[in-house]
Write an enzyme that holds these catalytic residues in place. Structure first.
Site, mmCIF file in Angstrom:
data_model
loop_
_atom_site.group_PDB
_atom_site.id
_atom_site.type_symbol
_atom_site.label_atom_id
_atom_site.label_comp_id
_atom_site.label_asym_id
_atom_site.label_seq_id
_atom_site.Cartn_x
_atom_site.Cartn_y
_atom_site.Cartn_z
ATOM 1 C CG ASP A 340 -0.274 -0.336 2.511
ATOM 2 O OD1 ASP A 340 0.948 -0.595 2.525
ATOM 3 O OD2 ASP A 340 -0.962 -0.353 3.555
ATOM 4 N NE ARG A 387 2.695 -0.068 6.933
ATOM 5 C CZ ARG A 387 1.886 -0.299 5.903
ATOM 6 N NH1 ARG A 387 2.122 -1.338 5.119
ATOM 7 N NH2 ARG A 387 0.859 0.485 5.655
#
Length: 433
Positions: A340, A387
């Site tokens: 994403d 992340r």
């Protein structure tokens, strides 16, 4: 060579053939480079009969529509030093690559050059793009086998209301929450189709009789390999311009929220428009980019676990030849994380605009018995560190930070108003924090 009694025909071992039949049966056809009129005539004939042109690069003659067509996709191009040994150039062309060139020849010829009318229309479209660059079509789109145009050059905004969207749900084994999502999506007026991407290779999808009975088309596709980027593949079943990407545990969104999200996307068709949002920031301690999942007044990422986007971005993410994007795709598939973030980087880098958050909802936690939120990929202690590593790595690959932070959120105008008639309060169930 020419037949003795009829020079308009060719004779090979006593068998007569005309020029067209020779071209149609040939695998490669050599192009004369000394005369532009002859060259254009030859190319027209070669493309018509599906013969791959062999083009001499030292020729000074421009190729037809070279402003928009990538001739390397439909020809073999040779340099002067190769003329004495053409086998060294043509033999390495694999059967797969040759078939791709023939298929591209058929598409290019039928789209742009099959008749005087097509040639004239193509010329007018090129002239129109020169006069109005903002309406132009990027060169890759002219050469892509897809009807989806880059959203950077759409000629109508907002997008037409009647086309609707395709919901693409990536799932592994959470059947209970998946079925809940399907039932909720059925009530969304603008939903056109549901596409289930079954990302489990050892467990088959439920039988046909087990799936919810709904009044919208639905199809299940089982992937050959468990990859997060399977959600972004441009499946042929996606016939709408708009895609709504969903995780199989996002079962808390109401039909009103989803419908409103689609209407917002129509206003911003080049962006990712969605519900869960995150923020990137510069960490002055580690001197690197980092990822923040806390509630902030700014957002810069829209998670594709519940987000709308133009299907063009699926083609770009899956098939772009850009070395940086290829490296990122491979890293994402190998590490099973950050697809994403990669998608947000790609879109923001192309648009130079921020993506759009919808509605006030900030919590997106699955509440069915099969959802163990404490054990989710996004909930373990190392999640933020991984992340953050993704964001910093991708920024270094791009050579810049394309993500844009913004203090903006799209809400229905009347969603907090009380005692509003139902005919006016279109989006009554817009969710809570």
């Amino acid at each position: 060579g020419p037949c003795p009694l009829d020079s308009s025909k060719y004779c090979t071992k006593g068998t007569e053939s005309n020029h067209s039949s020779l071209v149609s049966s040939a695998k490669y056809c050599f192009l004369s480079g000394d005369n532009s009129v002859l060259q254009n005539f030859q190319l027209q004939e070669y493309l018509k009969y599906g013969c791959v042109p062999v083009i001499y690069l030292a020729s000074a003659q421009p190729l037809p529509f070279s402003e928009i067509l990538d001739w390397s996709l439909i020809s073999v191009q040779v340099r002067p030093q190769h003329l004495t040994n053409m086998g060294a150039v043509l033999d390495p062309v694999s059967d797969q690559l040759y078939d791709q060139k023939v298929a591209q020849i058929d598409r290019v010829h039928s789209s742009y050059m099959s008749s005087p009318g097509k040639i004239a229309l193509t010329t007018l479209r090129i002239l129109d793009a020169r006069v109005f660059p903002e309406k132009g079509i990027s060169k890759p789109v002219w050469n892509m086998a897809t009807k989806h145009q880059s959203p950077l050059f759409l000629d109508r905004n907002p997008r037409p209301a009647g086309s609707g969207f395709t919901a693409v749900i990536l799932t592994y084994n959470r059947v209970e929450s998946l079925f809940q999502i399907i039932k909720k999506l059925e009530a969304v007026p603008s939903l056109t189709r549901i596409l289930i991407i079954w990302n489990h290779q050892t467990v088959n999808p439920p039988s046909t009789s087990e799936w919810p009975k709904i009044n919208k088309p639905m199809k299940v596709l089982q992937t050959p390999e468990n990859r997060l980027s399977n959600r972004f593949y441009p499946y042929s079943e996606i016939e709408t311009e708009c895609v709504f990407s969903l995780d199989d545990d996002i079962n808390m969104l109401s039909a009103d929220e989803v419908e409103f999200g689609y209407q917002v996307w129509r206003e911003f068709p080049d962006r990712i428009v969605g519900f869960p949002s995150r923020l990137h920031y510069w960490n002055h301690t580690s001197f690197s980019w980092a990822y923040d999942s806390e509630w902030k007044n700014q957002i810069s990422l829209i998670l594709t676990g519940a987000g709308f986007y133009n299907n063009y971005w699926s083609y770009m993410y899956t098939g772009s030849p850009q070395p940086g994007l290829q490296e990122i795709r491979e890293w994402v598939d190998e590490n099973m994380n950050c697809e994403d973030i990669a998608f947000n980087f790609m879109v923001s880098n192309s648009t130079n605009k921020p993506n759009i958050k919808i509605g006030p909802r900030k919590k997106f936690r699955c509440v069915t018995s099969e959802c163990d939120n404490t054990g989710m990929l996004s909930q373990d202690l190392g999640h933020l560190a991984r992340r953050s590593h993704c964001i910093d790595k991708f920024a270094r690959i791009y050579g810049q930070m394309p993500l844009k932070s913004v203090e903006f959120r799209a809400d229905p105008v009347l969603y907090k108003e009380k005692n509003v008639p139902p005919a006016v309060q279109v989006y009554a169930d817009i969710g809570t924090l």
